[in-house]
Write an enzyme that holds these catalytic residues in place. Structure first.
Site, PDB file in Angstrom:
ATOM      1  N   ARG A 170      -9.038   4.523 -22.619  1.00 46.06           N
ATOM      2  CA  ARG A 170      -7.798   5.279 -22.391  1.00 46.06           C
ATOM      3  C   ARG A 170      -6.983   5.438 -23.676  1.00 46.06           C
ATOM      4  O   ARG A 170      -5.745   5.366 -23.656  1.00 46.06           O
ATOM      5  CB  ARG A 170      -6.918   4.610 -21.327  1.00 46.06           C
ATOM      6  CG  ARG A 170      -7.495   4.583 -19.945  1.00 46.06           C
ATOM      7  CD  ARG A 170      -7.708   5.986 -19.393  1.00 46.06           C
ATOM      8  NE  ARG A 170      -7.997   5.957 -17.976  1.00 46.06           N
ATOM      9  CZ  ARG A 170      -9.206   5.747 -17.474  1.00 46.06           C
ATOM     10  NH1 ARG A 170     -10.248   5.587 -18.261  1.00 46.06           N
ATOM     11  NH2 ARG A 170      -9.371   5.745 -16.165  1.00 46.06           N
ATOM     12  N   SER A 244      -3.384   6.229 -12.503  1.00 47.98           N
ATOM     13  CA  SER A 244      -3.142   4.820 -12.845  1.00 47.98           C
ATOM     14  C   SER A 244      -1.932   4.734 -13.775  1.00 47.98           C
ATOM     15  O   SER A 244      -1.903   5.398 -14.812  1.00 47.98           O
ATOM     16  CB  SER A 244      -4.341   4.240 -13.583  1.00 47.98           C
ATOM     17  OG  SER A 244      -5.502   4.341 -12.806  1.00 47.98           O
ATOM     18  N   GLU A 340      -0.384   3.078 -19.085  1.00 49.91           N
ATOM     19  CA  GLU A 340      -1.353   4.079 -19.518  1.00 49.91           C
ATOM     20  C   GLU A 340      -0.638   5.426 -19.673  1.00 49.91           C
ATOM     21  O   GLU A 340      -1.016   6.261 -20.478  1.00 49.91           O
ATOM     22  CB  GLU A 340      -2.437   4.186 -18.429  1.00 49.91           C
ATOM     23  CG  GLU A 340      -3.654   4.940 -18.843  1.00 49.91           C
ATOM     24  CD  GLU A 340      -4.187   5.834 -17.750  1.00 49.91           C
ATOM     25  OE1 GLU A 340      -3.812   7.021 -17.727  1.00 49.91           O
ATOM     26  OE2 GLU A 340      -4.969   5.332 -16.923  1.00 49.91           O
TER      27      GLU A 340
HETATM   28  N1  EPU Z   1      -8.100  -3.112  -6.042  1.00 51.03           N
HETATM   29  C1  EPU Z   1      -7.198  -3.922  -5.392  1.00 51.03           C
HETATM   30  N2  EPU Z   1      -6.098  -3.326  -4.812  1.00 51.03           N
HETATM   31  C2  EPU Z   1      -5.907  -1.985  -4.855  1.00 51.03           C
HETATM   32  C3  EPU Z   1      -6.851  -1.168  -5.503  1.00 51.03           C
HETATM   33  C4  EPU Z   1      -7.957  -1.772  -6.092  1.00 51.03           C
HETATM   34  O1  EPU Z   1      -7.344  -5.146  -5.338  1.00 51.03           O
HETATM   35  O2  EPU Z   1      -4.887  -1.536  -4.329  1.00 51.03           O
HETATM   36  C5  EPU Z   1      -9.285  -3.741  -6.678  1.00 51.03           C
HETATM   37  C6  EPU Z   1     -10.549  -3.204  -6.023  1.00 51.03           C
HETATM   38  O3  EPU Z   1     -10.945  -4.034  -5.014  1.00 51.03           O
HETATM   39  C7  EPU Z   1     -11.534  -3.203  -7.157  1.00 51.03           C
HETATM   40  C8  EPU Z   1     -10.683  -3.067  -8.399  1.00 51.03           C
HETATM   41  O4  EPU Z   1      -9.352  -3.326  -8.033  1.00 51.03           O
HETATM   42  O5  EPU Z   1     -12.173  -4.451  -7.243  1.00 51.03           O
HETATM   43  C9  EPU Z   1     -10.861  -1.749  -9.119  1.00 51.03           C
HETATM   44  O6  EPU Z   1     -10.324  -0.703  -8.331  1.00 51.03           O
HETATM   45  P1  EPU Z   1     -10.819   0.818  -8.501  1.00 51.03           P
HETATM   46  O7  EPU Z   1     -12.287   0.900  -8.460  1.00 51.03           O
HETATM   47  O8  EPU Z   1     -10.026   1.645  -7.555  1.00 51.03           O
HETATM   48  O9  EPU Z   1     -10.473   1.207  -9.998  1.00 51.03           O
HETATM   49  P2  EPU Z   1      -9.265   0.887 -10.976  1.00 51.03           P
HETATM   50  O10 EPU Z   1      -9.757  -0.104 -11.988  1.00 51.03           O
HETATM   51  O11 EPU Z   1      -8.033   0.558 -10.247  1.00 51.03           O
HETATM   52  C10 EPU Z   1     -10.004   2.712 -12.725  1.00 51.03           C
HETATM   53  C11 EPU Z   1      -9.318   3.800 -13.497  1.00 51.03           C
HETATM   54  C12 EPU Z   1      -9.137   5.044 -12.617  1.00 51.03           C
HETATM   55  C13 EPU Z   1     -10.512   5.508 -12.156  1.00 51.03           C
HETATM   56  C14 EPU Z   1     -11.186   4.366 -11.384  1.00 51.03           C
HETATM   57  C15 EPU Z   1     -12.607   4.702 -11.009  1.00 51.03           C
HETATM   58  C16 EPU Z   1      -7.924   2.737 -15.180  1.00 51.03           C
HETATM   59  C17 EPU Z   1      -6.542   2.376 -15.612  1.00 51.03           C
HETATM   60  N3  EPU Z   1      -8.031   3.353 -13.998  1.00 51.03           N
HETATM   61  O12 EPU Z   1      -9.095   2.317 -11.688  1.00 51.03           O
HETATM   62  O13 EPU Z   1      -8.579   6.060 -13.438  1.00 51.03           O
HETATM   63  O14 EPU Z   1     -10.410   6.655 -11.327  1.00 51.03           O
HETATM   64  O15 EPU Z   1     -11.242   3.165 -12.224  1.00 51.03           O
HETATM   65  O16 EPU Z   1     -13.379   4.746 -12.164  1.00 51.03           O
HETATM   66  O17 EPU Z   1      -8.872   2.480 -15.906  1.00 51.03           O
HETATM   67  C18 EPU Z   1      -6.528   7.070 -14.141  1.00 51.03           C
HETATM   68  O18 EPU Z   1      -6.836   6.744 -15.291  1.00 51.03           O
HETATM   69  O19 EPU Z   1      -5.453   7.665 -13.878  1.00 51.03           O
HETATM   70  C19 EPU Z   1      -7.419   6.700 -13.041  1.00 51.03           C
HETATM   71  C20 EPU Z   1      -7.126   6.986 -11.775  1.00 51.03           C
END
Ligand code: EPU
Length: 344
Positions: A170, A244, A340
């Site tokens: 990012r 995010s 971010e």
């Molecule tokens: N989780 C929770 N609570 C929640 C949501 C998620 O505990 O409310 C846990 C899930 O269980 C999972 C982990 O967090 O183990 C990761 O969640 P998720 O796969 O939804 O991805 P993220 O790490 O929260 C990142 C990116 C997103 C991207 C997704 C999918 C960043 C900052 N965000 O989110 O990017 O769509 O992975 O690849 O890296 C963005 O940059 O705006 C964005 C949406």
């Protein structure tokens, strides 16, 4: 001068130009669709070196104030063309004003592989390299070839290859050393005519299986990603948000092991030697913020990493909420979250 004034608006409301849907007025606003117009604009009365903001889709910004005393420039040139083609690859140039998600759809329809996992990410092509957009195991840098930008300092056109963009998680040169200096005009990507689909991330395979898709096409994968995204990320046209709000923190293995003692279920992904990436969403969720709402500022009920504007929140309310979350996560887990989103 008349040509410049044609593109320049005064006291312009940016509500439709920031995905949080905040009512922010800019003292000057210009739509430009060519380099010539951009150069003209630099001569305009609204052009001030220190108060200039380039806005694409506005999907990664939070305005703190309801007045931006400066010039907002919005690039409107859209479309793409193939600039090079071999048996296995194409290099496609997309103009910065093109909607990213539409562009991905067109690449998927053409059968060009490389960015299908980045389906449905809001914003314009020009903003994609700024923060090296990423999702479902793929980042823009993986297919990035080069970009062309206008240098506000020298008034010249410059080309950046992948190395000079200094892409990270990012992040890019344009968020650090090159911040506010360049206006990205077009981006070139190297896409493959055939390729392995990247469906290892999270629940993509499970989703495809549930749908009964055994040998997914690039289109199946794109559709799966759209469905997964839509099921947990709010549509900015319905509920204001900027995706995010924080980056996923990368912490030292030793700190992670300490945390694991106390929180055995903490999710993690290896991220380089002795470093571990921890989902910020999990930390915020565990700290009890998911679904929180104060006035019209809140934390999305399905994804704790997404801060939302339910209607009439102001930038400072969303920012105050972000700071409270940041402090709470620091107190509970000893981890400093980093936004971010660009705070203006
Ligand atoms: N989780 C929770 N609570 C929640 C949501 C998620 O505990 O409310 C846990 C899930 O269980 C999972 C982990 O967090 O183990 C990761 O969640 P998720 O796969 O939804 O991805 P993220 O790490 O929260 C990142 C990116 C997103 C991207 C997704 C999918 C960043 C900052 N965000 O989110 O990017 O769509 O992975 O690849 O890296 C963005 O940059 O705006 C964005 C949406």
């Amino acid at each position: 001068m008349s040509k410049i004034l044609d593109v320049l608006d005064r006291f312009y409301n940016l509500k439709n130009y920031n995905s949080f849907g905040l009512n922010v007025v800019a003292s000057y606003f210009a739509n430009v669709d060519s380099l010539a117009q951009l150069k003209d604009l630099m001569q305009s009365p609204g052009f001030k070196e220190d108060r200039r903001l380039v806005l694409g889709g506005g999907s990664n910004v939070l305005f703190l104030d309801d007045f931006f005393d400066g010039l907002v420039i919005h690039y409107t040139k859209t479309g793409w063309e193939i600039v090079e083609e071999t048996e296995n690859e194409v290099i496609v140039r997309a103009h910065a004003g093109t909607n990213w998600s539409d562009f991905v759809d067109e690449m998927v329809d053409a059968g060009y592989h490389g960015i299908e996992n980045l389906s449905l990410i809001p914003g314009n092509v020009g903003a994609a390299p700024m923060q090296n957009i990423g999702a479902y195991g793929v980042e823009l840098k993986d297919s990035f070839e080069k970009l062309e930008a206008f240098d506000f300092q020298t008034g010249k056109l410059v080309s950046f290859d992948k190395k000079s963009c200094d892409f990270g998680y990012r992040s890019s040169f344009f968020k650090h050393g090159g911040k506010d200096r360049y206006f990205i005009l077009s981006v070139q990507l190297r896409l493959k005519k055939q390729g392995q689909l990247n469906r290892g991330y999270g629940n993509i395979s499970d989703y495809l299986k549930q749908q009964g898709v055994e040998n997914p096409s690039i289109k199946d994968l794109s559709q799966a990603i759209k469905a997964i995204r839509s099921s947990k990320l709010p549509d900015p046209l319905v509920i204001g948000n900027a995706g995010s709000f924080f980056k996923n923190p990368v912490i030292h293995q030793l700190l992670f092991e300490d945390l694991q003692q106390e929180f055995p279920k903490i999710p993690s992904y290896p991220s380089g030697t002795s470093m571990i990436k921890v989902p910020a969403a999990w930390l915020i969720d565990q700290a009890g913020w998911k679904g929180y709402r104060k006035g019209d500022a809140g934390v999305h009920e399905k994804q704790a990493l997404v801060l939302v504007n339910y209607g009439n929140a102001v930038g400072r309310e969303i920012f105050a909420l972000a700071m409270q979350i940041q402090l709470d996560v620091k107190n509970k887990f000893g981890i400093q979250l980093e936004p971010e989103v660009n705070i203006i």
